[in-house]
Design a protein around this motif. Sequence first.
Motif, PDB file in Angstrom:
ATOM      1  N   TYR A 159       0.820  -1.207   0.000  1.00  3.59           N
ATOM      2  CA  TYR A 159       0.000   0.000   0.000  1.00  3.59           C
ATOM      3  C   TYR A 159       0.862   1.269   0.000  1.00  3.59           C
ATOM      4  O   TYR A 159       0.619   2.199  -0.782  1.00  3.59           O
ATOM      5  CB  TYR A 159      -0.920  -0.017   1.226  1.00  3.59           C
ATOM      6  CG  TYR A 159      -1.784   1.226   1.380  1.00  3.59           C
ATOM      7  CD1 TYR A 159      -2.947   1.377   0.625  1.00  3.59           C
ATOM      8  CD2 TYR A 159      -1.429   2.238   2.268  1.00  3.59           C
ATOM      9  CE1 TYR A 159      -3.736   2.514   0.761  1.00  3.59           C
ATOM     10  CE2 TYR A 159      -2.211   3.370   2.418  1.00  3.59           C
ATOM     11  CZ  TYR A 159      -3.364   3.502   1.662  1.00  3.59           C
ATOM     12  OH  TYR A 159      -4.129   4.621   1.797  1.00  3.59           O
ATOM     13  N   CYS A 164      -4.367   3.895  -8.692  1.00  3.50           N
ATOM     14  CA  CYS A 164      -5.387   4.195  -7.672  1.00  3.50           C
ATOM     15  C   CYS A 164      -6.339   3.008  -7.490  1.00  3.50           C
ATOM     16  O   CYS A 164      -6.767   2.703  -6.368  1.00  3.50           O
ATOM     17  CB  CYS A 164      -6.166   5.445  -8.062  1.00  3.50           C
ATOM     18  SG  CYS A 164      -5.238   6.986  -7.886  1.00  3.50           S
ATOM     19  N   CYS A 165      -6.672   2.321  -8.586  1.00  2.00           N
ATOM     20  CA  CYS A 165      -7.526   1.128  -8.494  1.00  2.00           C
ATOM     21  C   CYS A 165      -6.843   0.045  -7.666  1.00  2.00           C
ATOM     22  O   CYS A 165      -7.471  -0.604  -6.825  1.00  2.00           O
ATOM     23  CB  CYS A 165      -7.847   0.600  -9.894  1.00  2.00           C
ATOM     24  SG  CYS A 165      -8.920   1.675 -10.876  1.00  2.00           S
ATOM     25  N   LYS A 189      -6.831   1.018  -3.984  1.00  2.00           N
ATOM     26  CA  LYS A 189      -8.138   0.779  -3.365  1.00  2.00           C
ATOM     27  C   LYS A 189      -8.335  -0.698  -3.047  1.00  2.00           C
ATOM     28  O   LYS A 189      -8.831  -1.060  -1.967  1.00  2.00           O
ATOM     29  CB  LYS A 189      -9.243   1.265  -4.304  1.00  2.00           C
ATOM     30  CG  LYS A 189     -10.640   1.149  -3.696  1.00  2.00           C
ATOM     31  CD  LYS A 189     -11.688   1.730  -4.639  1.00  2.00           C
ATOM     32  CE  LYS A 189     -13.084   1.620  -4.021  1.00  2.00           C
ATOM     33  NZ  LYS A 189     -14.126   2.167  -4.930  1.00  2.00           N
ATOM     34  N   THR A 190      -7.926  -1.575  -3.972  1.00  2.00           N
ATOM     35  CA  THR A 190      -8.064  -3.015  -3.759  1.00  2.00           C
ATOM     36  C   THR A 190      -7.166  -3.490  -2.626  1.00  2.00           C
ATOM     37  O   THR A 190      -7.578  -4.280  -1.775  1.00  2.00           O
ATOM     38  CB  THR A 190      -7.717  -3.775  -5.054  1.00  2.00           C
ATOM     39  OG1 THR A 190      -8.580  -3.346  -6.094  1.00  2.00           O
ATOM     40  CG2 THR A 190      -7.864  -5.275  -4.857  1.00  2.00           C
ATOM     41  N   GLN A 238      -6.014  -1.677  -0.184  1.00  2.00           N
ATOM     42  CA  GLN A 238      -6.546  -1.119   1.062  1.00  2.00           C
ATOM     43  C   GLN A 238      -7.731  -1.946   1.545  1.00  2.00           C
ATOM     44  O   GLN A 238      -7.862  -2.226   2.753  1.00  2.00           O
ATOM     45  CB  GLN A 238      -6.964   0.333   0.851  1.00  2.00           C
ATOM     46  CG  GLN A 238      -7.408   1.048   2.147  1.00  2.00           C
ATOM     47  CD  GLN A 238      -7.771   2.489   1.878  1.00  2.00           C
ATOM     48  OE1 GLN A 238      -8.248   2.822   0.793  1.00  2.00           O
ATOM     49  NE2 GLN A 238      -7.543   3.346   2.854  1.00  2.00           N
ATOM     50  N   SER A 239      -8.598  -2.400   0.622  1.00  2.00           N
ATOM     51  CA  SER A 239      -9.745  -3.231   0.989  1.00  2.00           C
ATOM     52  C   SER A 239      -9.260  -4.545   1.588  1.00  2.00           C
ATOM     53  O   SER A 239      -9.852  -5.074   2.544  1.00  2.00           O
ATOM     54  CB  SER A 239     -10.619  -3.515  -0.231  1.00  2.00           C
ATOM     55  OG  SER A 239     -11.132  -2.311  -0.769  1.00  2.00           O
TER      56      SER A 239
END
Length: 238
Positions: free
Chosen positions: A80, A225-226, A229-230, A232-233
Motif C-alpha cells: 500500500y 489508484c484502483c 483501493k483493492t 486497502q480493501s
Amino acid sequence: MAVEGGMKCVKFLHYVFLLAFCACAVGLIAVGIGAQVVLSKTISQGATPGSVLPVVIIAVGAFLFLVAIVGCCGACKENYCLMITFVIFLSLIVLVEVAAAIAGYVLRDKVMSEFNKDFRQQMKNYPKQNDTALILDDLQKKFNCCGAANYTDWETISLEPKGRVPDSCCVNVTQGCGINFSVKDIHTEGCVEKIAVWLRSKMLVVAAAALGIAFVEVLGIVLACCLVKTIQSGYEVM
C-alpha cells in the motif's frame, strides 16, 4: 492477500504501463541529451532558459524511471505505501511537465532572443578558427543561410581578406568561394530565422509526443489508484 478477479487484469495493465513509463523515461533522457548537445553548440553556457530546459527534461526522465521502479515493486508486493508513493510522485511529474510546457511557451521569444545574441557572439569568435568556426560553418551549410539576420552581418566581422564571407555561405561550397563573392552565388538569408522556422516545424511532433506521454501517465495514475483501493480493501478485511 492477493488481488482477485478483474483486478488481476488491472494489475497486468499496470505492469504494461510501467514498461511504457520506462520507455517514456528513456525517451525524455534521450531528447534532453540531444537538446543539450544542440544548444551547447549555439548558446553559450550559463543558467539561461535555453540551457536549463534540457537539464530539466533529463531530470524528469531519470525521476520517471525511478518512479516506475517504485510502482513495479509496489504492485509486485501489493504494498500500500509503495503504491501511494508511486501515485504521489507520478502526479508530481505530470504537474512538472505541465509547468515546463507552459514555461517553454511563455519563454519561447526570450529563448530565440538569447539564441540570436549568442549566434552573433559566436560570429565574433569565428576568425579565431576554433570549434566555433566549425559549428557555424556546419549550421550555415545545413540551413542554407549566412549570418544571423542576413549575409551583411559578416561585414562587421574581421575576416581576411576584408569584405569576404565564410565559404560555408556559398551555394556551391568550394575553397575561397567567399572571397570577392557575388550575391547570387551565396545564401543571403539569416540563420536565426531559418533555424526558428525549423524548430517551429518540429513543435507539432513534440507536442503530440508530450500529450501521448501525459496520457500514459494519467492512465497509470488511474490504474495505480484502483490497485491502491483493492490493496486497502484487503487490509481492511484482514
